[in-house]
Design a protein around this motif. Structure first.
Motif, PDB file in Angstrom:
ATOM      1  N   VAL A   1     -26.677  77.695  24.267  1.00  0.00           N
ATOM      2  CA  VAL A   1     -25.692  78.546  23.608  1.00  0.00           C
ATOM      3  C   VAL A   1     -24.337  78.290  24.251  1.00  0.00           C
ATOM      4  O   VAL A   1     -24.219  78.257  25.475  1.00  0.00           O
ATOM      5  CB  VAL A   1     -26.071  80.045  23.734  1.00  0.00           C
ATOM      6  N   LEU A   2     -23.326  78.095  23.414  1.00  0.00           N
ATOM      7  CA  LEU A   2     -21.982  77.795  23.881  1.00  0.00           C
ATOM      8  C   LEU A   2     -21.005  78.821  23.317  1.00  0.00           C
ATOM      9  O   LEU A   2     -20.923  79.003  22.102  1.00  0.00           O
ATOM     10  CB  LEU A   2     -21.580  76.384  23.417  1.00  0.00           C
ATOM     11  N   ASP A   3     -20.269  79.491  24.197  1.00  0.00           N
ATOM     12  CA  ASP A   3     -19.204  80.407  23.783  1.00  0.00           C
ATOM     13  C   ASP A   3     -17.889  79.643  23.792  1.00  0.00           C
ATOM     14  O   ASP A   3     -17.615  78.871  24.719  1.00  0.00           O
ATOM     15  CB  ASP A   3     -19.100  81.589  24.753  1.00  0.00           C
ATOM     16  N   TYR A   4     -17.069  79.850  22.758  1.00  0.00           N
ATOM     17  CA  TYR A   4     -15.773  79.180  22.683  1.00  0.00           C
ATOM     18  C   TYR A   4     -14.832  80.008  21.829  1.00  0.00           C
ATOM     19  O   TYR A   4     -15.215  81.016  21.246  1.00  0.00           O
ATOM     20  CB  TYR A   4     -15.920  77.757  22.139  1.00  0.00           C
ATOM     21  N   ARG A   5     -13.558  79.603  21.773  1.00  0.00           N
ATOM     22  CA  ARG A   5     -12.558  80.299  20.960  1.00  0.00           C
ATOM     23  C   ARG A   5     -12.085  79.344  19.878  1.00  0.00           C
ATOM     24  O   ARG A   5     -11.998  78.149  20.093  1.00  0.00           O
ATOM     25  CB  ARG A   5     -11.404  80.758  21.840  1.00  0.00           C
ATOM     26  N   LYS A   6     -11.793  79.892  18.704  1.00  0.00           N
ATOM     27  CA  LYS A   6     -11.367  79.081  17.566  1.00  0.00           C
ATOM     28  C   LYS A   6     -10.499  79.901  16.642  1.00  0.00           C
ATOM     29  O   LYS A   6     -10.437  81.127  16.763  1.00  0.00           O
ATOM     30  CB  LYS A   6     -12.575  78.534  16.810  1.00  0.00           C
ATOM     31  N   LEU A   7      -9.854  79.227  15.703  1.00  0.00           N
ATOM     32  CA  LEU A   7      -9.118  79.938  14.666  1.00  0.00           C
ATOM     33  C   LEU A   7     -10.108  80.529  13.678  1.00  0.00           C
ATOM     34  O   LEU A   7     -11.109  79.901  13.342  1.00  0.00           O
ATOM     35  CB  LEU A   7      -8.174  78.998  13.924  1.00  0.00           C
ATOM     36  N   ALA A   8      -9.841  81.725  13.222  1.00  0.00           N
ATOM     37  CA  ALA A   8     -10.714  82.396  12.257  1.00  0.00           C
ATOM     38  C   ALA A   8     -10.810  81.576  10.971  1.00  0.00           C
ATOM     39  O   ALA A   8      -9.895  80.832  10.621  1.00  0.00           O
ATOM     40  CB  ALA A   8     -10.181  83.793  11.950  1.00  0.00           C
TER      41      ALA A   8
END
Length: 87
Positions: free
Chosen positions: A73-80
Motif C-alpha cells: 500500500v502506497l500513500d501519496y498526494r495528487k490533484l483531485a
C-alpha cells in the motif's frame, strides 16, 4: 443436485475469497511515496482518494501486488480527479 444449493455454495465461496483479501490488505502497513522511490508494481488492485469538492491536492492510496505477489500500500498526494478539465 439442487441449483439453488449450487448458487448458494458459489456465493458463499466468493464472499469468503473477498473477505480473505480484505483481511490481507488490512495487515499491510502503508508506505509514503517520496520523489525517486523505487516502485515494484506487478498489478494494481485499487486506487482511492479523498473526496474534494473542488480542484486541489488530495491524499490518495494505491494498493498493488509487487513482483513477489505481496500486497503493498502506497500513500501519496495528487490533484483531485475533478481538476482534469482545468489547466
Amino acid at each position: 443436485m439442487n441449483t439453488k444449493a449450487i448458487y448458494a455454495a458459489c456465493l458463499f465461496a466468493a464472499l469468503n475469497i473477498c473477505t480473505l483479501s480484505a483481511r490481507a490488505e488490512a495487515d499491510v502497513t502503508p508506505m509514503s511515496y517520496s520523489y525517486g522511490s523505487h516502485l515494484d508494481i506487478k498489478k494494481v488492485l485499487s486506487l482511492k482518494q479523498d473526496s474534494a469538492p473542488s480542484c486541489g491536492v488530495v491524499n490518495a492510496q494505491l494498493t498493488y501486488l509487487d513482483s513477489q505477489s505481496k500486497t503493498q500500500v502506497l500513500d501519496y498526494r495528487k490533484l483531485a480527479d475533478n481538476c482534469n478539465s482545468d489547466n
